[in-house]
Design an enzyme around this catalytic site. Structure first.
Site, PDB file in Angstrom:
ATOM      1  N   HIS A  43      -1.031   3.136   2.417  1.00  0.00           N
ATOM      2  CA  HIS A  43      -1.108   3.467   3.845  1.00  0.00           C
ATOM      3  C   HIS A  43      -2.478   3.083   4.388  1.00  0.00           C
ATOM      4  CE1 HIS A  43      -1.231   5.869   7.544  1.00  0.00           C
ATOM      5  NE2 HIS A  43       0.089   5.865   7.492  1.00  0.00           N
ATOM      6  N   GLU A  72       2.300  -1.710   9.328  1.00  0.00           N
ATOM      7  CA  GLU A  72       1.459  -0.898  10.207  1.00  0.00           C
ATOM      8  C   GLU A  72       0.539  -1.814  11.020  1.00  0.00           C
ATOM      9  OE1 GLU A  72      -0.214   3.008   8.586  1.00  0.00           O
ATOM     10  OE2 GLU A  72      -0.321   1.628   6.898  1.00  0.00           O
TER      11      GLU A  72
END
Length: 249
Positions: free
Chosen positions: A91, A163
């Site tokens: 992430h 992302e």
């Protein structure tokens, strides 16, 4: 056709009450899409016992090590035993705040895969990288690091989440068309390096602030197969609205 996935990343948020409320709303999630919830470690047991059948449990991170003197780490086998199916690796917040480089992310991906978890590999570029027109270079390197570590059939049974770090908290937004362009690049890169049939079946989620009011437009793009949902996953009604957009799409 790829089955859409809506996964909620609670980050360092939530409590027992939120677990209960999400579990209650998730009971209404019958549809063709898959719903997953990734709460913090201390809430995994509560979520595992309360989430209705068919709603998957996931974790937000995993150690690259199987066991040993690694204080504070949680292994993939522990997550599997706790009832997890998914685990997020790489992430942007882990990469930025904790210095996780491509090599370490690849190690976590391998550990998750070897234990029988489904890794959700996060990739994406910063604002500076976007402005320097390095999107494909950066995202390609992130993908290549994992494919180099695993070898053939890297993404068989795995998930990727894009992302757009450049559009998170910067005042800039990614259009559905901009998101689609990167998703298409990701699929092409996997097709070139991994295998065509794996790339065709690979779910690629969008992790750039998908909300109830923009979910349908994003999910209509041909290479956007769901969402990795942050803030909106903390509101059970909003979270289920996004799920319904995926299930109806």
């Amino acid at each position: 056709m790829r089955r859409k996935i809506i996964a909620g990343n609670w980050k360092m948020n939530g409590d027992q009450d939120l677990v209960r409320r999400v579990a209650e709303r998730a009971a209404d999630s019958a549809g063709d899409a898959e719903l997953a919830v990734c709460p913090p470690y201390p809430l995994l047991a509560a979520a595992a016992s309360q989430l209705p059948f068919g709603v998957a449990l996931g974790a937000q991170d995993v150690s690259e090590y199987d066991s040993g003197a690694y204080t504070g780490e949680v292994s993939a086998s522990m997550l599997l035993e706790a009832g997890c199916r998914y685990v997020i690796v790489g992430h942007s917040e882990r990469r930025t705040l904790y210095g996780e480089d491509n090599g370490r992310v690849a190690g976590k991906f391998v550990a998750a895969r070897n234990a029988g978890l489904t890794p959700i590999l996060c990739v994406g570029e910063t604002l500076a990288e976007r402005d320097a027109e390095r999107t494909e270079s950066v995202v390609g390197e992130q993908l290549d690091a994992v494919m180099d570590a695993v070898g053939g059939a890297t993404f068989q049974g795995a998930v990727i989440a894009y992302e757009p770090v450049w559009a998170i908290g910067t005042g800039r937004t990614a259009t559905p068309e901009q998101a689609q362009a990167v998703h298409a690049f990701i699929r092409q890169r996997v097709q070139e390096r991994d295998a065509g049939e794996i790339a065709d079946q690979l779910p690629i989620l969008y992790g750039g602030s998908m909300k109830a009011d923009n979910a349908a437009e994003l999910l209509a793009q041909p290479d956007i197969d769901g969402g990795l949902i942050g803030g909106a996953s903390l509101d059970p009604d909003s979270f289920l609205s996004i799920y319904n957009a995926a299930a109806e799409g």
